[in-house]
Design a protein around this motif. Structure first.
Motif: not given
Ligand SMILES: O=P(O)(O)OC[C@H]1O[C@H](O[C@H]2O[C@H](CO)[C@@H](O)[C@H](O)[C@H]2O)[C@H](O)[C@@H](O)[C@@H]1O
Length: 625
Positions: A232-238, A240-241, A261-263
């Motif tokens: 979960f933390r990795t997903l949030v981090e990766n 975030k942009e 999210v834009d396609e």
């Protein structure tokens, strides 16, 4: 009217002159009320097309398509007499899909019959089933109506919510203590205590619920909690942009949302890449959401089995589990019910989808909670047809019996006393559904192209009868609407009597034709007045002005049932009538609309029939059959 007997089935009335001329049409020619709503033929068909994906591994897994189709845009429907009237091309595809997955609402009687002497166990998904799909998962709030519907169901049947969300979250959203809850796609079940279950099944422990009541807590993916936390933390981090991406931690699984999210930025590849580091986690798909889950063999279907077992309902034949859900993860539950050959899956979907469910519901909660749960199903049927209150059954209960009663009544009352509103359809399967919903008869229209072919009409009616027989609809519930003339309309009493003598049971007027005519013509003062009031000229002709105009039995213009089985049989056509037995003479007394429609004749109907056929050939068999 049943012209062959004296009973009170659908009636052709030819009221004596009424005290207002309507729309320039001579009132003594006013025929019986028109049939009810009919289904629109729709326009073009769009079968969803697969577009190429951006990423190879995504494409090879078919994931991009899955993602695109995971949450189709909402469709717009017009409610006309409480029928859903098609407003765009996909409706025909939907109706043909419904032949395979009939509406659970419309099949209430059937389900209720099957449920007789059985114990229903109700399983419900949350998002997209009890709450609308919205952009922000935090805002997926269940309406109060829906909450009370669920509460009501839980009064009668054991009821559980099985959601992809964390159990705590779904409890917070639903807030009903009388239910059982399973979160994380069934990997976190709080169910009733059952010694046999907790003793036999690993990962099942005793616990207490929010009210301090003893419960069984089953968490088959316990050992994955730290891993889910980490991923979960990795997903949030990766992510975030990625603008619009949102990650949720459900304790035993995690969700990555890309609805906003834009396609071109969808996070699929990113999530894939992360998961290569976690071989004990897998990815599944929801509605614009990627679900990261442990590889264990557990899902919503297993959760249903577990709960049935916990409820002590697992081994009895007299149990009817029902699962209502909208999403791919709900398919596991539908599949279990199919494999057990027990109960029903009900898919909530506004578009055709391949599914293991038995029934469908089109549009669950949006528009104010259309989803009806069994506690309510019975009563909801009663309001299905707005025009039902006009039916003689209801009229009889108000004490109205005939125009010879004392006391004032409206002209609509008078016409209704001789007549019956008959719902109308062109499709046998739709007719089969209507028969379950309305008392009396359902009328099926014979192809207008047969208007010139007497033997063709007879053959067609026989073949329709056979089709109805196959779906167990008896002939006494049916009417067949055949074109009465080559212009397919009745214009006069003599014409009606001739049809009756030839054996017709019912005569209908095409209100829609008057309406169509009025839309493109003006000049007639009464039509103009009706249009100005924003009313429907066709309905005005048959219903509205009748209901506004009061008449008493001894008034000069009170209704007399002139056309009856007896009067029709005894009617002698005058020489003049026989001599002028042509369309123009028959139509003339009906005024400008009739003359104009005479020219248009059947062409419009025939054109529409061709068009529907053309569309059906494009979608039949439907892509998912
Ligand atoms: O099994 P469910 O109860 O249907 O839960 C499945 C997922 O539902 C939620 O996401 C979905 O609904 C959101 C709110 O309408 C919507 O924004 C999102 O696009 C949908 O996928 C929930 O947020 C997820 O965590 C659940 O897994």
């Amino acid at each position: 009217m049943d012209m062959k007997s004296n009973n009170s089935s659908p009636v052709l009335t030819d009221p004596a002159p009424i005290n207002k001329s309507r729309l320039g049409i001579r009132s003594n020619l006013l025929p019986c009320p028109q049939s009810g709503a009919s289904f629109s033929s729709g326009k073009n068909i769009t079968i969803p097309r697969k577009k190429p994906g951006k990423l190879d591994d995504v494409r090879s897994n078919g994931w991009l398509d899955a993602m695109k189709s995971s949450s189709p845009p909402r469709k717009k429907f017009i409610k006309d007499f409480n029928f859903e009237v098609a407003t765009d091309e996909t409706d025909i595809a939907y109706f043909s899909w419904m032949l395979k997955y009939p509406s659970a609402l419309n099949s209430f009687e059937q389900i209720a019959n099957f449920a007789k002497n059985k114990k229903i166990a109700m399983f419900l998904d949350y998002d997209g089933t009890l709450s609308p799909i919205v952009d922000d998962p935090e805002q997926a709030i269940m309406s109060d109506d829906m909450r009370s519907a669920v509460r009501n169901v839980a009064k009668y049947f054991p009821t559980a919510i099985i959601s992809g969300r964390s159990r705590d979250k779904v409890y917070e959203l639903v807030g009903l203590t009388e239910l059982h809850y399973a979160g994380s796609h069934g990997m976190d079940i709080m169910g009733p205590t059952n010694k046999a279950v907790s003793k036999d099944i690993a990962n099942c422990i005793k616990s207490t619920d929010q009210q301090g009541k003893e419960v069984n807590l089953f968490q088959p993916a316990r050992e994955f909690i730290p891993m889910i936390d980490e991923v979960f933390r990795t997903l949030v981090e990766n992510t975030k942009e990625i603008k619009g991406a949102k990650v949720e931690n459900h304790k035993f699984c995690a969700s990555v949302h890309y609805r906003n999210v834009d396609e071109k930025n969808w996070p699929t590849q990113c999530v894939h890449d992360i998961l290569t580091q976690y071989p004990r986690l897998r990815l599944t798909h929801g509605r614009k959401v990627l679900e990261v889950r442990p590889v264990i063999d557990w899902n919503k279907g297993k959760a249903v089995e577990f709960l049935l077992e916990s409820l002590g309902l697992s081994n009895s034949d007299d149990v009817l589990p029902i699962f209502i859900g909208d999403d791919r993860t709900d398919e596991d539950a539908f599949k279990v019910l199919r494999e057990r050959n027990q109960g029903y899956g009900i898919l909530v979907s506004s578009v055709p989808k391949e599914t293991n469910a038995f029934y469908s519901l089109r549009d669950p909660v949006e528009n104010g909670g259309n989803l009806r749960l069994p506690g309510e199903w019975g009563s909801s049927n009663a309001v299905f047809f707005k025009f039902q209150p006009f039916s003689p059954q209801i009229r009889a209960s108000t004490g109205f019996s005939s125009s010879l009663d004392t006391g004032p009544s409206t002209e609509l009352d008078a016409v209704s006393s001789f007549s019956e509103i008959v719902p109308d359809t062109a499709l046998v399967n739709v007719g089969g559904d209507l028969v379950k919903l309305v008392p009396g008869r359902v009328s099926t229209e014979v192809d207008a192209r047969l208007a010139y072919d007497t033997h063709g009409i007879i053959r067609k009616v026989h073949s329709l009868l056979k089709l109805y027989d196959e779906i167990n609809v008896p002939p006494e519930r049916l009417l067949f609407k055949i074109p009465s003339t080559w212009q397919s309309m009745y214009w006069s009493f003599a014409q009606a009597a001739a049809a009756a003598q030839a054996g017709a049971s019912v005569i209908q007027i095409f209100v829609g034709r008057i309406r169509d005519w009025a839309r493109s013509h003006s000049g007639d003062p009464e039509i103009d007045a009706v249009l100005k009031r924003g009313e429907d000229p066709g309905l005005s002709l048959v219903l509205q002005s009748l209901s506004e105009s009061t008449t008493t039995p001894d008034e000069k213009y009170s209704f007399v049932q002139r056309l009856s089985p007896q009067s029709a049989a005894a009617y002698n056509f005058s020489e003049d009538e026989v001599a002028k037995w042509d369309q123009l003479s028959l139509a003339l007394p009906m005024g400008p609309a009739a003359i104009d429609r005479l020219a248009a004749g059947l062409d419009g109907l025939i054109d529409q029939a061709r068009r529907v056929e053309e569309l059906f050939t494009k979608i039949w068999p439907p892509p998912n059959v």
